[in-house]
Design a protein around this motif. Structure first.
Motif, PDB file in Angstrom:
ATOM      1  N   VAL A   1     -13.870  21.224 -23.330  1.00 46.29           N
ATOM      2  CA  VAL A   1     -14.202  19.440 -22.295  1.00 46.29           C
ATOM      3  C   VAL A   1     -13.322  19.963 -21.846  1.00 46.29           C
ATOM      4  O   VAL A   1     -13.394  19.991 -20.297  1.00 46.29           O
ATOM      5  N   GLN A   2     -12.002  20.077 -21.797  1.00 47.55           N
ATOM      6  CA  GLN A   2     -11.015  20.791 -21.329  1.00 47.55           C
ATOM      7  C   GLN A   2     -10.881  21.788 -19.534  1.00 47.55           C
ATOM      8  O   GLN A   2     -10.090  21.275 -19.009  1.00 47.55           O
TER       9      GLN A   2
ATOM     10  N   SER B   1      -9.179  14.721  -9.368  1.00 50.20           N
ATOM     11  CA  SER B   1      -8.168  16.036 -10.643  1.00 50.20           C
ATOM     12  C   SER B   1      -9.389  17.105 -10.200  1.00 50.20           C
ATOM     13  O   SER B   1      -9.255  17.570 -10.848  1.00 50.20           O
TER      14      SER B   1
ATOM     15  N   ILE C   1     -15.411  19.261 -15.400  1.00 53.24           N
ATOM     16  CA  ILE C   1     -15.991  17.594 -14.820  1.00 53.24           C
ATOM     17  C   ILE C   1     -15.273  16.928 -15.137  1.00 53.24           C
ATOM     18  O   ILE C   1     -14.645  16.583 -16.040  1.00 53.24           O
TER      19      ILE C   1
ATOM     20  N   TYR D   1       0.557   3.995 -18.502  1.00 53.09           N
ATOM     21  CA  TYR D   1       0.809   4.776 -17.039  1.00 53.09           C
ATOM     22  C   TYR D   1       1.003   3.962 -16.006  1.00 53.09           C
ATOM     23  O   TYR D   1       0.299   2.899 -16.769  1.00 53.09           O
TER      24      TYR D   1
ATOM     25  N   PHE E   1     -16.352   6.294 -16.327  1.00 55.79           N
ATOM     26  CA  PHE E   1     -16.904   6.263 -17.889  1.00 55.79           C
ATOM     27  C   PHE E   1     -17.278   4.423 -17.194  1.00 55.79           C
ATOM     28  O   PHE E   1     -16.803   3.699 -15.904  1.00 55.79           O
TER      29      PHE E   1
ATOM     30  N   PHE F   1      -4.766   4.557 -18.601  1.00 54.78           N
ATOM     31  CA  PHE F   1      -4.227   5.180 -19.774  1.00 54.78           C
ATOM     32  C   PHE F   1      -2.890   3.615 -19.602  1.00 54.78           C
ATOM     33  O   PHE F   1      -2.255   3.413 -18.506  1.00 54.78           O
TER      34      PHE F   1
ATOM     35  N   VAL G   1     -10.024  11.143 -24.786  1.00 61.61           N
ATOM     36  CA  VAL G   1     -11.575  11.746 -24.061  1.00 61.61           C
ATOM     37  C   VAL G   1     -11.332  11.925 -23.039  1.00 61.61           C
ATOM     38  O   VAL G   1     -11.668  12.684 -22.366  1.00 61.61           O
ATOM     39  N   ALA G   2     -10.793  10.755 -22.374  1.00 62.29           N
ATOM     40  CA  ALA G   2     -11.029  10.640 -21.154  1.00 62.29           C
ATOM     41  C   ALA G   2      -9.960  11.832 -20.476  1.00 62.29           C
ATOM     42  O   ALA G   2     -10.132  12.571 -19.249  1.00 62.29           O
ATOM     43  N   ALA G   3      -8.681  11.645 -21.159  1.00 65.39           N
ATOM     44  CA  ALA G   3      -7.703  12.680 -20.453  1.00 65.39           C
ATOM     45  C   ALA G   3      -8.205  14.131 -20.891  1.00 65.39           C
ATOM     46  O   ALA G   3      -7.962  15.250 -19.801  1.00 65.39           O
ATOM     47  N   LEU G   4      -9.219  14.520 -21.457  1.00 70.66           N
ATOM     48  CA  LEU G   4      -9.527  15.707 -22.145  1.00 70.66           C
ATOM     49  C   LEU G   4     -10.496  16.375 -20.403  1.00 70.66           C
ATOM     50  O   LEU G   4     -10.335  17.059 -20.111  1.00 70.66           O
ATOM     51  N   THR G   5     -11.267  14.999 -20.020  1.00 77.60           N
ATOM     52  CA  THR G   5     -11.896  15.441 -18.882  1.00 77.60           C
ATOM     53  C   THR G   5     -11.111  15.457 -17.891  1.00 77.60           C
ATOM     54  O   THR G   5     -11.567  16.065 -16.241  1.00 77.60           O
ATOM     55  N   LEU G   6     -10.208  14.952 -17.866  1.00 78.01           N
ATOM     56  CA  LEU G   6      -8.589  15.219 -16.935  1.00 78.01           C
ATOM     57  C   LEU G   6      -8.201  16.780 -16.621  1.00 78.01           C
ATOM     58  O   LEU G   6      -7.228  16.501 -15.755  1.00 78.01           O
ATOM     59  N   GLY G   7      -8.025  17.384 -17.310  1.00 83.01           N
ATOM     60  CA  GLY G   7      -8.923  18.713 -17.671  1.00 83.01           C
ATOM     61  C   GLY G   7      -7.099  18.957 -18.862  1.00 83.01           C
ATOM     62  O   GLY G   7      -6.337  20.093 -18.472  1.00 83.01           O
ATOM     63  N   ARG G   8      -6.893  17.875 -19.406  1.00 80.13           N
ATOM     64  CA  ARG G   8      -5.744  18.434 -20.153  1.00 80.13           C
ATOM     65  C   ARG G   8      -6.029  19.615 -21.935  1.00 80.13           C
ATOM     66  O   ARG G   8      -6.792  18.534 -22.271  1.00 80.13           O
ATOM     67  N   SER G   9      -5.169  20.100 -21.832  1.00 77.90           N
ATOM     68  CA  SER G   9      -5.639  20.845 -23.109  1.00 77.90           C
ATOM     69  C   SER G   9      -5.609  19.397 -24.945  1.00 77.90           C
ATOM     70  O   SER G   9      -4.788  18.590 -24.643  1.00 77.90           O
ATOM     71  N   PRO G  10      -6.156  19.756 -25.919  1.00 74.86           N
ATOM     72  CA  PRO G  10      -5.824  18.767 -27.063  1.00 74.86           C
ATOM     73  C   PRO G  10      -3.835  18.721 -26.822  1.00 74.86           C
ATOM     74  O   PRO G  10      -4.225  17.298 -27.156  1.00 74.86           O
TER      75      PRO G  10
ATOM     76  N   ARG H   1      -5.487  20.555 -12.691  1.00 72.28           N
ATOM     77  CA  ARG H   1      -6.430  21.046 -12.847  1.00 72.28           C
ATOM     78  C   ARG H   1      -6.639  22.059 -11.842  1.00 72.28           C
ATOM     79  O   ARG H   1      -6.142  21.840 -10.863  1.00 72.28           O
TER      80      ARG H   1
ATOM     81  N   MET I   1      -1.481  18.542 -25.040  1.00 77.57           N
ATOM     82  CA  MET I   1      -0.694  17.777 -24.473  1.00 77.57           C
ATOM     83  C   MET I   1      -1.547  16.317 -24.295  1.00 77.57           C
ATOM     84  O   MET I   1      -0.347  15.280 -23.695  1.00 77.57           O
ATOM     85  N   VAL I   2      -2.634  16.576 -24.083  1.00 74.48           N
ATOM     86  CA  VAL I   2      -3.186  14.802 -24.800  1.00 74.48           C
ATOM     87  C   VAL I   2      -2.591  14.528 -25.813  1.00 74.48           C
ATOM     88  O   VAL I   2      -2.460  13.157 -25.947  1.00 74.48           O
TER      89      VAL I   2
ATOM     90  N   TYR J   1      -2.386  12.166 -13.320  1.00 73.24           N
ATOM     91  CA  TYR J   1      -2.276  12.876 -14.506  1.00 73.24           C
ATOM     92  C   TYR J   1      -3.391  13.769 -14.550  1.00 73.24           C
ATOM     93  O   TYR J   1      -3.245  14.742 -15.516  1.00 73.24           O
ATOM     94  N   GLY J   2      -4.320  13.996 -13.913  1.00 71.31           N
ATOM     95  CA  GLY J   2      -4.903  15.731 -14.060  1.00 71.31           C
ATOM     96  C   GLY J   2      -5.353  16.238 -12.956  1.00 71.31           C
ATOM     97  O   GLY J   2      -6.030  17.023 -13.177  1.00 71.31           O
TER      98      GLY J   2
ATOM     99  N   THR K   1       0.678  13.021 -24.722  1.00 69.27           N
ATOM    100  CA  THR K   1       1.548  12.383 -23.680  1.00 69.27           C
ATOM    101  C   THR K   1       0.376  10.984 -23.588  1.00 69.27           C
ATOM    102  O   THR K   1       0.681  10.180 -22.664  1.00 69.27           O
TER     103      THR K   1
END
Lengths: 356, 230
Positions: A72-73, A147, A77, A90, A81, A87, B124-133, A102, B135-136, A98-99, B139
């Protein structure tokens, strides 16, 4: 740009779809339970397909034969949702940032511009708990856009909001779309959202693609109706501004078939293209040339197709120079002796036509 | 009422043991709690049973097991002694080992409940923003379970301060070496004319308990405030 083939078995439900889509905004449309969210999750890498491939531009993200499955990361993409999923610990700014780690090829999407378009500049120091529903969803959209994604998936981003909030946010999505041109898959079961935003339409039902193509083309085809959902079923008409009647505050447009279309609205430059939605239930039919009527929009044509609708209803497709869907009672249909090829006049009250 | 140097030694040893107990068990407890909350793996039931065993066994039995495994002739203890010259028998490190084993299930339970309460959708949302597991986890998950971490630390600390059975069985009751508050109170109970010393240590125990509860309540309220409002 998007090249997708997915197969997934979940209990009795089988999803089996393949489609391609150009850049721009592609809408994935269908009733609930059709499998829309499953497709979104499989493209984003949140759920593994049993079989198939996912390719975005040059990048192969998933291929069951080549055993490729990018996590995913690293798929790049962005995902908006149904729920905001901000979060809670934050601030708004922290969420938006946060993103930003990338990596990107194209230039970075400017923070300030996105914040300005979404109107969230005053919220940056606040925590999500203190925001309203509409504000939260605007921040969630901003977070995904900022992101720097190669592609954006929006899974019914407005479904948790009331009508007022929806109509506030829709133009903002439109503006983000035209400003940053991110390839977007927009999932919805709302015709209003789709006709307004989508360049390409994918029609999904019971795990299968029923139709794909340009939004306006698909909308005028009668078989959309059972999926298009009851009272909102209708036709999209692409027309251009021909004239403006200032004293009556009325726009006069040329339709593809040559007929004139009248509607209330502010002045627009001659030649401006407009996309209008005419609901099937707002179309009346006359066998003779109407006279002494208040209805301004009168199109001459014929019945192109028909099918039975809900009990007591008949769904018609008229050809009046452009395809036009009409919904009348079964009683009228029978008493007027309508059938394929019957010449008719279609009548549409100007006040019922809405800008899409 | 004055506290004698010997009593101060007891109090300081108890605090030192309690702090080390939490320090040593926290990271393994976090790992185990995360595994139990988020992963399905072969032998999960066995791990769950083993972790929780010290709650249900008589502490004396746990102490005896420790003696058998961690003693200088035990499987693990013997190896530690030969390889590193570390001996846990009859010194404060042994007390830390005994209290850590007894406190471990309580820390794990607190952390596990906190992790299970975190909305996975946020991760899951944090993963879709490109952070590694990883880091998720650092953070998103970790800050969100902060109240559970506090609860775990407080419980572990309290458990270490109060541990009696396993400690006395494993490392005996040696003043200045392994004699923590409850062990000292136990000794005083059996000593004639030691009423006043006994009462001093009882009062210290009560005060420590109050302080620990008050501190954790205050921290919990602060971390709660971070999630709400402006």
């Amino acid at each position: 740009m998007l090249d997708i083939r997915l197969r997934k078995q979940l209990g009795d439900f089988t999803l089996d779809v393949a489609f391609t889509a150009e850049s721009g905004l592609t809408a994935l449309f269908g009733p609930s339970g059709a499998g829309k969210t499953l497709i979104a999750q499989m493209i984003a890498g949140l759920l593994p397909p049993d079989e198939g491939h996912v390719r975005i531009g040059e990048r192969l993200l998933f291929d069951s034969e080549k055993k490729i499955n990018i996590p995913v990361q690293r798929r790049n993409i962005g995902f908006v949702f149904q729920e905001h999923r901000l979060f809670p610990h934050y601030t708004v700014r922290g969420n938006l940032d946060y993103g930003k780690g990338r990596p990107r090829k194209a230039g970075r999407i400017p923070f300030q511009r996105v914040v300005d378009i979404l109107g969230i500049g005053d919220l940056l120091g606040r925590k999500p708990a203190s925001l309203s529903g509409g504000e939260r969803q605007r921040v969630a959209i901003g977070r995904a856009v900022l992101s720097n994604p190669g592609m954006l998936i929006m899974d019914e981003p407005l479904s948790s909001l009331d009508e007022g909030r929806k109509s506030e946010i829709l133009p903002l999505i439109e503006e983000l779309k035209s400003e940053f041109n991110i390839t977007t898959l927009y999932i919805s079961h709302s015709i209003g959202e789709i006709t307004r935003l989508a360049d390409t339409l994918l029609l999904l039902d019971k795990g299968e693609m029923k139709a794909t193509g340009q939004t306006a083309d698909i909308f005028s085809r009668l078989y959309l109706m059972p999926y298009a959902g009851g009272p909102e079923a209708g036709t999209l008409v692409e027309a251009t501004v021909a004239d403006y009647d200032r004293s009556h505050h009325m726009l006069i447009l040329d339709t593809p078939g040559g007929g004139r279309l009248y509607l209330i609205g502010d002045e627009k430059e001659v030649g401006t293209p407009m996309r209008l939605r005419i609901r099937a239930s707002d179309v009346a039919i006359s066998l003779k040339k109407p006279a002494g009527l208040s209805i301004l929009n009168r199109f001459k044509g014929e019945v192109a197709d028909n099918c039975a609708g809900a009990p007591g209803m008949e769904e018609l497709l008229l050809d009046v120079g452009f395809p036009l869907a009409a919904r009348i009672t079964r009683k009228s249909f029978e008493e007027m002796g309508l059938r394929k090829g019957t010449p008719v006049w279609a009548l549409v009250k100007a006040v019922t036509i809405s800008r899409s | 009422m004055t506290i004698s140097p010997a009593e101060i030694e007891v109090i300081l040893l108890s605090l030192k043991v309690a702090i080390w107990c939490v320090a040593v068990s926290f990271i393994p407890a976090l790992l185990v709690a995360w595994l139990l909350a988020r992963r399905d793996f072969y032998g999960k039931t066995l791990v769950t049973v083993l972790v929780h065993l010290p709650i249900f066994l008589p502490p004396v039995v746990v102490g005896y097991f420790l003696l058998v495994t961690l003693g200088n002739r035990g499987v693990i203890g013997g190896w530690l002694h030969e390889q590193f010259g570390i001996s846990l028998i009859f010194n404060w490190k042994g007390v830390v080992a005994a209290t850590a084993v007894m406190a471990f299930p309580f820390i794990v339970r607190a952390l596990r409940q906190a992790i299970e309460a975190v909305d996975k959708n946020l991760e899951v949302a944090a993963l879709t923003l490109g952070r590694s597991p990883l880091m998720v986890f650092l953070t998103i998950t970790l800050p969100l379970i902060a109240p559970g971490i506090l609860a775990g630390i407080t419980l572990g600390f309290a458990k270490a301060l109060g541990e009696f059975g396993a400690t006395i069985t494993f490392v005996a009751n040696i003043p200045g070496e392994t004699q923590t508050l409850p062990l000292a109170i136990f000794t005083l109970l059996q000593t004639p004319d030691a009423e006043s010393a006994l009462w001093r240590l009882v009062i210290v125990s009560v005060l420590l308990a109050f302080a620990a509860i008050a501190l954790s309540e205050w921290l919990a309220r602060r971390s709660q405030a971070r999630l709400g409002g402006r």
